[in-house]
Design an enzyme around this catalytic site. Structure first.
Site, PDB file in Angstrom:
ATOM      1  N   ASP A  64      -2.419  -1.689 -33.083  1.00 56.27           N
ATOM      2  CA  ASP A  64      -2.803  -1.672 -31.666  1.00 56.27           C
ATOM      3  C   ASP A  64      -3.901  -0.635 -31.420  1.00 56.27           C
ATOM      4  OD1 ASP A  64      -2.684  -2.411 -29.029  1.00 56.27           O
ATOM      5  OD2 ASP A  64      -0.798  -1.385 -28.597  1.00 56.27           O
ATOM      6  N   ARG A  82     -14.944  -4.566 -25.997  1.00 57.53           N
ATOM      7  CA  ARG A  82     -13.714  -4.768 -26.768  1.00 57.53           C
ATOM      8  C   ARG A  82     -13.972  -5.513 -28.081  1.00 57.53           C
ATOM      9  NH1 ARG A  82      -8.955  -3.871 -24.245  1.00 57.53           N
ATOM     10  NH2 ARG A  82      -7.929  -5.423 -25.534  1.00 57.53           N
ATOM     11  N   ASN A 122      -0.573 -12.700 -26.305  1.00 57.38           N
ATOM     12  CA  ASN A 122      -2.027 -12.474 -26.369  1.00 57.38           C
ATOM     13  C   ASN A 122      -2.825 -13.709 -25.936  1.00 57.38           C
ATOM     14  OD1 ASN A 122      -1.827 -10.322 -29.331  1.00 57.38           O
ATOM     15  ND2 ASN A 122      -1.901  -9.736 -27.175  1.00 57.38           N
TER      16      ASN A 122
HETATM   17  C1  IPE Z   1       0.771  -6.109 -29.804  1.00 54.35           C
HETATM   18  O1  IPE Z   1      -0.261  -5.460 -29.138  1.00 54.35           O
HETATM   19  C2  IPE Z   1       0.279  -7.346 -30.473  1.00 54.35           C
HETATM   20  C3  IPE Z   1      -0.720  -7.175 -31.545  1.00 54.35           C
HETATM   21  C4  IPE Z   1      -1.131  -6.041 -32.038  1.00 54.35           C
HETATM   22  C5  IPE Z   1      -1.230  -8.405 -32.073  1.00 54.35           C
HETATM   23  P1  IPE Z   1      -0.503  -5.676 -27.577  1.00 54.35           P
HETATM   24  O2  IPE Z   1      -1.657  -4.814 -27.202  1.00 54.35           O
HETATM   25  O3  IPE Z   1      -0.611  -7.111 -27.264  1.00 54.35           O
HETATM   26  O4  IPE Z   1       0.861  -5.123 -26.964  1.00 54.35           O
HETATM   27  P2  IPE Z   1       1.224  -4.646 -25.492  1.00 54.35           P
HETATM   28  O5  IPE Z   1       0.701  -5.683 -24.561  1.00 54.35           O
HETATM   29  O6  IPE Z   1       0.565  -3.328 -25.257  1.00 54.35           O
HETATM   30  O7  IPE Z   1       2.712  -4.515 -25.500  1.00 54.35           O
HETATM   31  C1  IPE Z   2      -4.812  -4.750 -30.827  1.00 51.24           C
HETATM   32  O1  IPE Z   2      -5.696  -4.045 -30.021  1.00 51.24           O
HETATM   33  C2  IPE Z   2      -5.379  -6.081 -31.261  1.00 51.24           C
HETATM   34  C3  IPE Z   2      -4.714  -7.244 -30.698  1.00 51.24           C
HETATM   35  C4  IPE Z   2      -3.770  -7.245 -29.799  1.00 51.24           C
HETATM   36  C5  IPE Z   2      -5.177  -8.516 -31.195  1.00 51.24           C
HETATM   37  P1  IPE Z   2      -5.737  -4.250 -28.453  1.00 51.24           P
HETATM   38  O2  IPE Z   2      -6.751  -5.288 -28.118  1.00 51.24           O
HETATM   39  O3  IPE Z   2      -4.385  -4.512 -27.916  1.00 51.24           O
HETATM   40  O4  IPE Z   2      -6.247  -2.816 -27.976  1.00 51.24           O
HETATM   41  P2  IPE Z   2      -5.813  -2.016 -26.678  1.00 51.24           P
HETATM   42  O5  IPE Z   2      -4.318  -1.972 -26.667  1.00 51.24           O
HETATM   43  O6  IPE Z   2      -6.381  -2.748 -25.507  1.00 51.24           O
HETATM   44  O7  IPE Z   2      -6.416  -0.659 -26.877  1.00 51.24           O
HETATM   45 MG    MG Z   3      -2.916  -3.348 -27.172  1.00 54.90          MG
END
Ligand code: IPE
Ligand code: IPE
Ligand code: MG
Length: 237
Positions: A10, A23, A58
């Site tokens: 994450d 992003r 997601n």
């Molecule tokens: C968890 O991360 C899923 C992946 C890393 C693929 P998210 O960014 O989706 O999780 P939440 O929404 O903060 O719980």
């Molecule tokens: C994790 O990074 C990747 C996926 C969920 C695919 P994020 O996209 O959730 O990054 P943050 O949480 O917004 O920083």
């Molecule tokens: Mg995230």
């Protein structure tokens, strides 16, 4: 050493924001880091590595971001396929891959077929994955099995139930690593994590390098796992 490590990578978005980038840039750096951590896990002889690449939830992100993530996944497969083969890494996917765009799904299936015979490490990507939907689909299959007379109510044990999960032939994760500081499991491997050791670091995924991985392993090494027993029982066994 853990036999199975699961990672929630994450923080790509937050990492990009800190760099004043969009992003997408964070996801690109994050994907590059997946490549390196996979190779490092192989060097360390970790038998199973599960990476949460894309959750059921997601799908609800802005559609441009979903598209970028799908493209990055496809590029990863195309670029890494030979490398996986050379390193004798078997690629698997767990999740509702029927929801993936056709081209991504095809590359994924092809990579899985090309690596199915390899046995030095299992790289298990959770894609379009949710722990709740995995459990529900197991229940649906078991219910059908009962209707067909394959088994009876009293045959439903933890062992039988586990057979209907994506991880039916894998050990439960010993260690979960989550980057970027969030103290939650976000619908990841709900059944399998009953006794998994959890390691959360504030380091954002694109910055989670080999040194950080070693730190996680070191913390794991010093954990006392009791599985509900007393320490005295564990010491005696
Ligand atoms: C968890 O991360 C899923 C992946 C890393 C693929 P998210 O960014 O989706 O999780 P939440 O929404 O903060 O719980
Ligand atoms: C994790 O990074 C990747 C996926 C969920 C695919 P994020 O996209 O959730 O990054 P943050 O949480 O917004 O920083
Ligand atoms: Mg995230």
């Amino acid at each position: 050493m853990p036999k199975h490590i699961a990672i929630i990578p994450d923080g790509n978005g937050r990492w990009a924001k800190l760099q004043k980038q969009d992003r997408t840039f964070g996801h690109m750096k994050g994907t590059a880091n997946v490549k390196d951590i996979v190779m490092f896990a192989k060097e360390l002889k970790i038998p199973v590595l599960t990476i949460y690449a894309f959750s059921d939830e997601n799908w609800e992100r802005p559609s441009q971001e979903v598209t970028i993530l799908m493209e990055l996944l496809e590029t990863y497969l195309l670029q890494e396929r030979q490398n996986l083969i050379q390193n004798k890494i078997q690629l698997r996917a767990m999740g509702d891959i029927g929801r993936l765009p056709k081209s991504v799904r095809e590359e994924l299936i092809q990579t899985m077929e090309m690596t199915a015979h390899l046995d030095e490490m299992i790289l298990n990507f959770a894609i379009s994955y949710g722990g709740r939907s995995e459990i529900l689909s197991a229940i649906q299959k078991i219910s059908k099995g009962i209707q067909k007379g394959d088994f009876r109510d009293e045959d439903i044990t933890e062992a039988l139930f586990s057979k209907f999960l994506y991880t039916h032939d894998l050990p439960d994760p010993d260690l979960l690593i989550r980057t970027s500081g969030e103290l939650r499991i976000s619908n990841f491997m709900l059944w399998q994590m009953a006794y998994t050791e959890i390691y959360v670091t504030d380091v954002l995924w694109p910055d989670f390098n080999r040194e950080e991985f070693m730190k996680a392993l070191h913390v794991f090494e010093n954990r006392k796992r009791r599985f509900g027993k007393t320490q005295e029982q564990m010491d005696g066994s």
